[in-house]
Design a protein around this motif. Structure first.
Motif, PDB file in Angstrom:
ATOM      1  N   MET A 235       0.486 -49.905 -15.154  1.00 32.04           N
ATOM      2  CA  MET A 235       0.788 -50.781 -14.026  1.00 32.04           C
ATOM      3  C   MET A 235       2.202 -50.488 -13.538  1.00 32.04           C
ATOM      4  O   MET A 235       2.832 -49.513 -13.957  1.00 32.04           O
ATOM      5  N   TYR A 236       2.707 -51.336 -12.675  1.00 34.72           N
ATOM      6  CA  TYR A 236       3.998 -51.063 -12.023  1.00 34.72           C
ATOM      7  C   TYR A 236       5.125 -50.927 -13.045  1.00 34.72           C
ATOM      8  O   TYR A 236       5.888 -49.957 -13.020  1.00 34.72           O
ATOM      9  N   SER A 237       5.255 -51.885 -13.971  1.00 41.60           N
ATOM     10  CA  SER A 237       6.345 -51.843 -14.942  1.00 41.60           C
ATOM     11  C   SER A 237       6.197 -50.663 -15.894  1.00 41.60           C
ATOM     12  O   SER A 237       7.198 -50.125 -16.380  1.00 41.60           O
ATOM     13  N   ASP A 238       4.953 -50.248 -16.166  1.00 42.01           N
ATOM     14  CA  ASP A 238       4.743 -49.091 -17.033  1.00 42.01           C
ATOM     15  C   ASP A 238       5.275 -47.815 -16.390  1.00 42.01           C
ATOM     16  O   ASP A 238       5.965 -47.021 -17.042  1.00 42.01           O
ATOM     17  N   ILE A 239       4.945 -47.614 -15.111  1.00 42.60           N
ATOM     18  CA  ILE A 239       5.348 -46.393 -14.419  1.00 42.60           C
ATOM     19  C   ILE A 239       6.836 -46.398 -14.098  1.00 42.60           C
ATOM     20  O   ILE A 239       7.510 -45.363 -14.203  1.00 42.60           O
ATOM     21  N   ASN A 240       7.375 -47.536 -13.722  1.00 47.63           N
ATOM     22  CA  ASN A 240       8.758 -47.591 -13.246  1.00 47.63           C
ATOM     23  C   ASN A 240       9.768 -47.995 -14.311  1.00 47.63           C
ATOM     24  O   ASN A 240      10.975 -47.930 -14.055  1.00 47.63           O
ATOM     25  N   ALA A 241       9.305 -48.429 -15.490  1.00 45.90           N
ATOM     26  CA  ALA A 241      10.231 -48.808 -16.552  1.00 45.90           C
ATOM     27  C   ALA A 241       9.923 -48.086 -17.856  1.00 45.90           C
ATOM     28  O   ALA A 241      10.787 -47.423 -18.428  1.00 45.90           O
ATOM     29  N   LYS A 242       8.685 -48.188 -18.351  1.00 41.72           N
ATOM     30  CA  LYS A 242       8.348 -47.588 -19.640  1.00 41.72           C
ATOM     31  C   LYS A 242       8.300 -46.067 -19.567  1.00 41.72           C
ATOM     32  O   LYS A 242       8.712 -45.381 -20.516  1.00 41.72           O
ATOM     33  N   LEU A 243       7.796 -45.535 -18.459  1.00 43.47           N
ATOM     34  CA  LEU A 243       7.689 -44.077 -18.333  1.00 43.47           C
ATOM     35  C   LEU A 243       9.060 -43.406 -18.387  1.00 43.47           C
ATOM     36  O   LEU A 243       9.270 -42.488 -19.196  1.00 43.47           O
ATOM     37  N   PRO A 244      10.045 -43.821 -17.574  1.00 39.20           N
ATOM     38  CA  PRO A 244      11.372 -43.205 -17.715  1.00 39.20           C
ATOM     39  C   PRO A 244      12.024 -43.505 -19.062  1.00 39.20           C
ATOM     40  O   PRO A 244      12.779 -42.676 -19.578  1.00 39.20           O
ATOM     41  N   ALA A 245      11.720 -44.675 -19.654  1.00 39.48           N
ATOM     42  CA  ALA A 245      12.286 -44.997 -20.967  1.00 39.48           C
ATOM     43  C   ALA A 245      11.785 -44.019 -22.026  1.00 39.48           C
ATOM     44  O   ALA A 245      12.570 -43.529 -22.857  1.00 39.48           O
ATOM     45  N   HIS A 246      10.496 -43.715 -22.022  1.00 42.48           N
ATOM     46  CA  HIS A 246       9.954 -42.737 -22.965  1.00 42.48           C
ATOM     47  C   HIS A 246      10.588 -41.367 -22.763  1.00 42.48           C
ATOM     48  O   HIS A 246      10.879 -40.659 -23.740  1.00 42.48           O
ATOM     49  N   SER A 247      10.799 -40.984 -21.533  1.00 42.09           N
ATOM     50  CA  SER A 247      11.419 -39.678 -21.251  1.00 42.09           C
ATOM     51  C   SER A 247      12.842 -39.631 -21.791  1.00 42.09           C
ATOM     52  O   SER A 247      13.254 -38.648 -22.428  1.00 42.09           O
ATOM     53  N   ILE A 248      13.615 -40.690 -21.550  1.00 41.26           N
ATOM     54  CA  ILE A 248      15.002 -40.730 -22.005  1.00 41.26           C
ATOM     55  C   ILE A 248      15.060 -40.728 -23.534  1.00 41.26           C
ATOM     56  O   ILE A 248      15.864 -40.007 -24.147  1.00 41.26           O
ATOM     57  N   LEU A 249      14.196 -41.518 -24.183  1.00 37.53           N
ATOM     58  CA  LEU A 249      14.189 -41.575 -25.645  1.00 37.53           C
ATOM     59  C   LEU A 249      13.776 -40.239 -26.252  1.00 37.53           C
ATOM     60  O   LEU A 249      14.272 -39.855 -27.320  1.00 37.53           O
ATOM     61  N   ALA A 250      12.866 -39.539 -25.588  1.00 32.44           N
ATOM     62  CA  ALA A 250      12.470 -38.212 -26.080  1.00 32.44           C
ATOM     63  C   ALA A 250      13.646 -37.246 -26.019  1.00 32.44           C
ATOM     64  O   ALA A 250      13.910 -36.505 -26.984  1.00 32.44           O
ATOM     65  N   VAL A 251      14.378 -37.256 -24.912  1.00 31.01           N
ATOM     66  CA  VAL A 251      15.535 -36.364 -24.773  1.00 31.01           C
ATOM     67  C   VAL A 251      16.602 -36.717 -25.800  1.00 31.01           C
ATOM     68  O   VAL A 251      17.205 -35.833 -26.422  1.00 31.01           O
TER      69      VAL A 251
END
Length: 361
Positions: A235-251
């Protein structure tokens, strides 16, 4: 009363129980084979059992081998001598462990090898689906990947990464314990680690951090398959909040792995420890607090507008899955009736008409 030793032809109680157990297990196996053979599907049960046994043996060998090698390497490069009051207590543990050390190492390795192998064997269906995957010839609207990636590939990669992450974490913990027990890692009067202990623990910690980063990266794709209640998918919060959060945590996890490698060769642990602390704080803020704030203050006040595109994705995917995506919808329907006034006054007709309760409606 004198107890007589069992003679050559005597069957002991333990042997009798073992024979009964083997007969009982064989009867269950043969019954299953007969049932599937009657259904002309013997290959199904044999494939399942073969996958179970193969994955268990593979997991057992890999986990046991890595864990035993980790402990044996730490023992092989143990300190030649230890001094101090703290070391005196460690020497007592070393002397008590030495007679059973090899058996203890193998026991620990086999125990965790058995548990990890059994856990891997339960995922036989996921891995068989991966080996027999086929394309859906349809891509997802977020990443542009074939749907088969989310159905077959992603679950299998998650299983393997989880297995390797678990084995690496247990191996790192076992190496730390053995290194500490044999004096190559000291905590007092000030922290110190020998070269071999530093290389082993540093490289294993870097490997574990890499697996954690891969797990975070795969979490980006898992957002599209999650169940968030009435709507499946992101949903909206998943794409706009959780998705970039996962990317940042992976890096961040990948950078922490680099810091562990540097520490393994240079001997400074301040940077990787700081990196681990940053990862934990970032996971709490980016992975938990930030998405909750976006959901509470951004999505809920304007939910219909923000969530509509993602709900439409769910509707489109559902229609495509049931083969209803090419249905022709007719919105205009001119009803015609031949009823006349007073036609439903007849009790025989009205008794069969459902009464509609306005409160229910």
């Amino acid at each position: 009363m004198k107890l007589r030793k069992p003679g050559p032809g005597t069957i002991t109680v333990g042997a009798l129980i073992a024979i009964i157990g083997v007969i009982y297990g064989a009867s269950i196996v043969w019954t299953e084979i007969l049932w599937f053979r009657q259904m002309s599907a013997t290959r199904v049960i044999l494939t399942q059992w073969g996958a179970h046994i193969g994955l268990f043996v593979l997991g057992l060998l890999v986990a046991t081998g890595l864990l035993y090698f980790s402990m044996a390497y730490a023992y092989r490069h143990r300190a030649s001598s230890t001094r101090g009051q703290a070391s005196a207590s460690l020497r007592a543990y070393q002397e008590a462990l030495e007679p059973v050390r090899r058996a203890a190492f193998w026991g620990v390795a086999l125990f965790f090898g058995f548990t990890n192998g059994a856990r891997l064997a339960t995922e036989w269906r996921t891995l068989l689906q991966f080996l027999n995957a086929s394309s859906f010839h349809q891509v997802d609207p977020q990443f542009g990947l074939d749907i088969s990636f989310f159905v077959f590939v992603l679950p299998a990669i998650k299983v393997l990464v989880s297995f390797l992450m678990s084995v690496t974490g247990i191996g790192l913990a076992a190496a730390l314990v053995v290194n500490y027990l044999y004096g190559t890692i000291r905590l007092a009067p000030r922290p110190h680690a020998s070269k071999h202990a530093r290389l082993q623990t540093g490289l294993m910690a870097a490997t574990l951090s890499i697996f954690i980063g891969i797990n975070y990266w795969l979490g980006r794709y898992e957002l599209l398959t999650q169940d968030s209640g009435s709507i499946h998918g992101a949903m909206y919060s998943d794409i706009n909040a959780k998705l970039p959060a996962h990317s940042i945590l992976a890096v961040i996890s990948f950078l922490v792995a680099v810091l562990f490698v540097v520490a393994a060769f240079r001997g400074t642990w301040r940077l990787p420890v700081t990196g681990v602390a940053v990862t934990v704080v970032a996971a709490l803020i980016l992975g938990g607090a930030y998405p909750a704030l976006i959901e509470q203050f951004r999505v809920r006040p304007n939910q219909r507008t923000l969530e509509s595109p993602y709900i439409q994705r769910n509707i489109d995917a559902t229609l495509a899955a049931y083969g209803l995506d090419d249905v022709d919808y007719q919105t205009n329907y001119d009803a015609a009736t031949t009823a006349s006034a007073g036609q439903f006054d007849n009790d025989t007709l009205t008794s069969q008409v459902r009464l509609l309760d306005p409160k229910v409606i």
